[in-house]
Motif scaffolding. Sequence first.
Motif, PDB file in Angstrom:
ATOM      1  N   GLN A 194       0.766  -1.298  -0.085  1.00  0.00           N
ATOM      2  CA  GLN A 194      -0.038  -0.100  -0.031  1.00  0.00           C
ATOM      3  C   GLN A 194       0.931   1.390   0.063  1.00  0.00           C
ATOM      4  O   GLN A 194       0.700   2.150  -0.851  1.00  0.00           O
ATOM      5  N   HIS A 195       1.939   1.415   0.863  1.00  0.00           N
ATOM      6  CA  HIS A 195       2.770   2.562   0.808  1.00  0.00           C
ATOM      7  C   HIS A 195       3.475   2.868  -0.409  1.00  0.00           C
ATOM      8  O   HIS A 195       3.665   3.850  -0.731  1.00  0.00           O
ATOM      9  N   ALA A 200       0.857   4.335  -2.923  1.00  0.00           N
ATOM     10  CA  ALA A 200       0.689   5.470  -2.364  1.00  0.00           C
ATOM     11  C   ALA A 200       1.590   6.508  -2.694  1.00  0.00           C
ATOM     12  O   ALA A 200       1.527   7.554  -3.426  1.00  0.00           O
ATOM     13  N   ALA A 215       1.721   9.728  -5.516  1.00  0.00           N
ATOM     14  CA  ALA A 215       2.025  10.978  -5.122  1.00  0.00           C
ATOM     15  C   ALA A 215       3.086  11.482  -6.221  1.00  0.00           C
ATOM     16  O   ALA A 215       2.896  12.559  -6.749  1.00  0.00           O
ATOM     17  N   VAL A 275       2.506  14.744  -8.852  1.00  0.00           N
ATOM     18  CA  VAL A 275       3.530  15.780  -9.133  1.00  0.00           C
ATOM     19  C   VAL A 275       4.093  15.900 -10.658  1.00  0.00           C
ATOM     20  O   VAL A 275       4.137  16.791 -11.176  1.00  0.00           O
ATOM     21  N   ALA A 297       1.471  17.443 -12.664  1.00  0.00           N
ATOM     22  CA  ALA A 297       1.394  19.028 -12.494  1.00  0.00           C
ATOM     23  C   ALA A 297       2.666  19.578 -13.409  1.00  0.00           C
ATOM     24  O   ALA A 297       2.458  20.760 -14.127  1.00  0.00           O
ATOM     25  N   TYR A 339       7.085  20.082  -7.889  1.00  0.00           N
ATOM     26  CA  TYR A 339       6.146  20.043  -6.680  1.00  0.00           C
ATOM     27  C   TYR A 339       5.528  21.351  -6.464  1.00  0.00           C
ATOM     28  O   TYR A 339       4.622  21.526  -6.348  1.00  0.00           O
ATOM     29  N   GLN A 349       2.785  21.474  -8.791  1.00  0.00           N
ATOM     30  CA  GLN A 349       1.716  20.654  -8.114  1.00  0.00           C
ATOM     31  C   GLN A 349       1.002  21.546  -6.844  1.00  0.00           C
ATOM     32  O   GLN A 349      -0.450  21.355  -6.704  1.00  0.00           O
ATOM     33  N   GLN A 355      -6.583  14.601  -1.111  1.00  0.00           N
ATOM     34  CA  GLN A 355      -5.503  14.940  -1.682  1.00  0.00           C
ATOM     35  C   GLN A 355      -4.429  15.878  -0.787  1.00  0.00           C
ATOM     36  O   GLN A 355      -3.310  15.644  -1.052  1.00  0.00           O
ATOM     37  N   MET A 382      -1.819  13.772   0.353  1.00  0.00           N
ATOM     38  CA  MET A 382      -0.454  13.342  -0.787  1.00  0.00           C
ATOM     39  C   MET A 382       0.174  14.709  -0.741  1.00  0.00           C
ATOM     40  O   MET A 382       1.573  14.567  -0.731  1.00  0.00           O
ATOM     41  N   TYR A 395       2.380  14.751   2.668  1.00  0.00           N
ATOM     42  CA  TYR A 395       3.324  13.669   2.517  1.00  0.00           C
ATOM     43  C   TYR A 395       4.638  14.122   1.572  1.00  0.00           C
ATOM     44  O   TYR A 395       5.645  14.110   1.815  1.00  0.00           O
ATOM     45  N   TYR A 396       4.365  14.492   0.479  1.00  0.00           N
ATOM     46  CA  TYR A 396       5.293  15.031  -0.460  1.00  0.00           C
ATOM     47  C   TYR A 396       6.150  16.155  -0.169  1.00  0.00           C
ATOM     48  O   TYR A 396       7.471  16.179  -0.371  1.00  0.00           O
ATOM     49  N   GLU A 407       3.573   8.013   7.036  1.00  0.00           N
ATOM     50  CA  GLU A 407       3.020   6.831   7.063  1.00  0.00           C
ATOM     51  C   GLU A 407       1.408   6.985   6.948  1.00  0.00           C
ATOM     52  O   GLU A 407       0.797   6.104   6.434  1.00  0.00           O
ATOM     53  N   LEU A 457       0.279   8.184   3.855  1.00  0.00           N
ATOM     54  CA  LEU A 457       0.269   7.018   2.909  1.00  0.00           C
ATOM     55  C   LEU A 457      -1.000   6.140   3.118  1.00  0.00           C
ATOM     56  O   LEU A 457      -1.480   5.563   2.151  1.00  0.00           O
ATOM     57  N   ASN A 458      -1.195   5.872   4.354  1.00  0.00           N
ATOM     58  CA  ASN A 458      -2.484   4.764   4.632  1.00  0.00           C
ATOM     59  C   ASN A 458      -3.712   5.770   4.119  1.00  0.00           C
ATOM     60  O   ASN A 458      -4.677   4.784   3.528  1.00  0.00           O
ATOM     61  N   ILE A 505      -3.931   7.761   1.465  1.00  0.00           N
ATOM     62  CA  ILE A 505      -3.723   7.672  -0.006  1.00  0.00           C
ATOM     63  C   ILE A 505      -4.402   6.236  -0.464  1.00  0.00           C
ATOM     64  O   ILE A 505      -5.247   6.253  -1.295  1.00  0.00           O
ATOM     65  N   SER A 506      -3.950   5.198   0.379  1.00  0.00           N
ATOM     66  CA  SER A 506      -4.152   4.113  -0.533  1.00  0.00           C
ATOM     67  C   SER A 506      -5.607   3.711  -0.150  1.00  0.00           C
ATOM     68  O   SER A 506      -6.383   2.791  -0.675  1.00  0.00           O
TER      69      SER A 506
END
Lengths: 380, 396
Positions: A280-281, A284, A288, A292, A295, B302, B305, B322, B325, B328-329, B380, B383-384, B386-387
Amino acid sequence: MALYLTEDQEMLRDSAEGFVREKAPVAHMRKLRDGDDKTGYDPALWKDFAEMGFSSILMSEDDGGLGLGHVEAGVVLEEVGKNLTPSPLLSTGIAAVAALKEGGAHHREKWFPKIAAGDAVAALAIDETAKHDPAMTRMSAERSGNGFKLSGRKQFVVHGHVADLLIVAARTGGSAGETDGITLFAVEKGAAKMSADARRLTDASLASVVEFDGVEVDADAVIGEVDQGWGPLSAMLAAGRAGASAEMLGVGQGAADISYTYLKERTQFGVPIGSFQALQHRAAHLYAELEVARAAVLKAQQLLDEQPDGTKAYRAVHVAKAMTGWTTTLAVQEGVQFHAGVGMTDEYDIGLYMKRGRVLSELFGDANYHANLLARESGY
Amino acid sequence: MADLETFRAETRAWLEDNCPPEMREPVRGDEDQCWGGRKFTFQSEAQKVWLERMAEKGWTAPMWPSEYGGGGLSAGEAKVLQQEMSRINARPPLSSFGIWMLGPALLKFGTEAQKKEHLPPIVRGEIRWCQGYSEPGAGSDLAGLQTKAVDKGDHFIINGQKVWTSYADKADWIFCLVRTDPDAPKHKGISFVLFDMDQPGVEARPIKLISGSSPFCETYFSDARAEKKNLVYEQNKGWDVAKYLLGHEREMISGMGLGGGGKGQTLPEVALAAIGEEDDGRLRDPLMRAEIAMFEVRAAAYRAQAERFADEWKAGKANPAQPSMMKYYGTELNKRRNELVMAAGGTDALEWESEESNGGKKARDWLRSKGNSIEGGTSEVQLNIISKRILELPAA
């Protein structure tokens, strides 16, 4: 301007999505490959693309085109990428058209109607070594009578063996490493002393090594001005790179989409493997990176439409090509690993995405090339 | 579009006339930020004037309705204002958890009376807010929070402890998650309440961090009092407000500290100054140069984004998850940037106190950045989310 697709652009995407999926899904590419196709694309499909207006998307309405921009071109190319569709759209309808737009009315009058009708294909003869670096062009164009004599060798010329028109970068002055002294030529199919040797690449596409052994062209074959070819070449490469980024984003997104589906369907230990946090990670994180990259691509396309030859737009194109290079590489690698054993088989599509992504990464310069140029332009 | 261009011209002229020259200098550090509030001391007359003038127009909260003191601007106008402010390097007039976090929650969930009472002082920078979310036993598992609020009719009595409360020692009021029903399932017994920090039952103790600063506190409540009229949304439905607000927090953290924005030296500048260049202008260390070049591509992507996300969010086109995301990024990228600043800066960047190092700013920023991917939900946890919510992968 907002950094998302307008309603018109979303409509175009929906129609392109349906059209490409129906006419040329991955099975279409497999059929050409398995039938040992020697053309590199399906001419009937190219006519269909033309009828949809895709091949004339960047031409002005006065020139008989749709009069749209790089955002719209990218919308179509992304669908081409998602379906791994072999098509001359990028080299012909996007890159060559961008060069010819800059290059003089006689070129537009001669080639635009044929390209718009899907009756002509163009190829770009730029690369001379295994790594893209157009400023290092060495191929010579000597003055001869009323025109020029071209001598040298080009490689990675996609559609080069069947193209009606080759756009060739050669040196009329200066030396390798200089941007001045490069001239862009339009060379027609069947020119004497020109030979193309088509090579099958890893993704089953065909790219040629083209030898020019003193090929004679008239003065009006010049696109733009003698010694000043860097301008139209840059315009062509910017369009090509933005387009390749969009197609590559489609490859990455397509690979990710089939992988997410696989994670939900494949079971081990009695549960879908997509329920494991280790996967999953990674999925995910891939999501991401793709957002990016998307964009970055849209930003480059919008800037190209706003200021086609501006430094800002060209910088954004470097970012887009580098970013999609890394991201699609990640998507296809993760995709194969998610699929595990079957990811290594020819039967599953994910491996085909990996091959196409690798080819597009090299086309018009890889991520290192663009990151390096960006650094140079930023003064370090 | 013509209207927007008129607005741009007027805004440009107004900013030229009203933004003091000192407020166009880059923000050097926390001390240059204006937080407002009852306990705040302005660093300069210019800082005070800039806040007052912007607040007068409602432009400290440009998109809030003007009836609550906001600017009443459309998304397009707000973007123009932002562009025009960056054009002259204008500092943000006010940094405020009230604007970034509480305000959006009140606008969505608050009663008319709550909006009228709390929003205008936020816009004017008169009341500084802090956020009472995490507890010693409730970090990533935020919904496991135990701070108890007992219903006393017209008020609640609150007992418990919060931790990582940003600037609790400097804040005037707190928006706080409390457990109002200990017997309900954990997400369903939580309420969202507001109360004044200036009362005997509230104590905030700063926590010293590895960066040497103490932006976070442990906050203790012993029979603290919150009025019932300051319960936001329904009792025991505070988790809905909390989730909504976490989105805003993530949005905010994701935009921190990346590229430009008048934040002083760029990464290539840091490296060139410390490492030097070849005759052709290339950074002398080719591997460092490559690492920086690759980082700068990602940072530029980024930024695109961030622009795309802001545009989509305002237009209601973004996936509701979103912000996870983005958070995270953005935070991972900021940590990477700080690692590269330290590597490029070499031994100069190790200094902790000297004037040349601006009080060890590089090292302190580097250490502080490690918290970015922890606070507001760890990487983490994002990410949970997002998934689960975006990719819709099956639950474990």
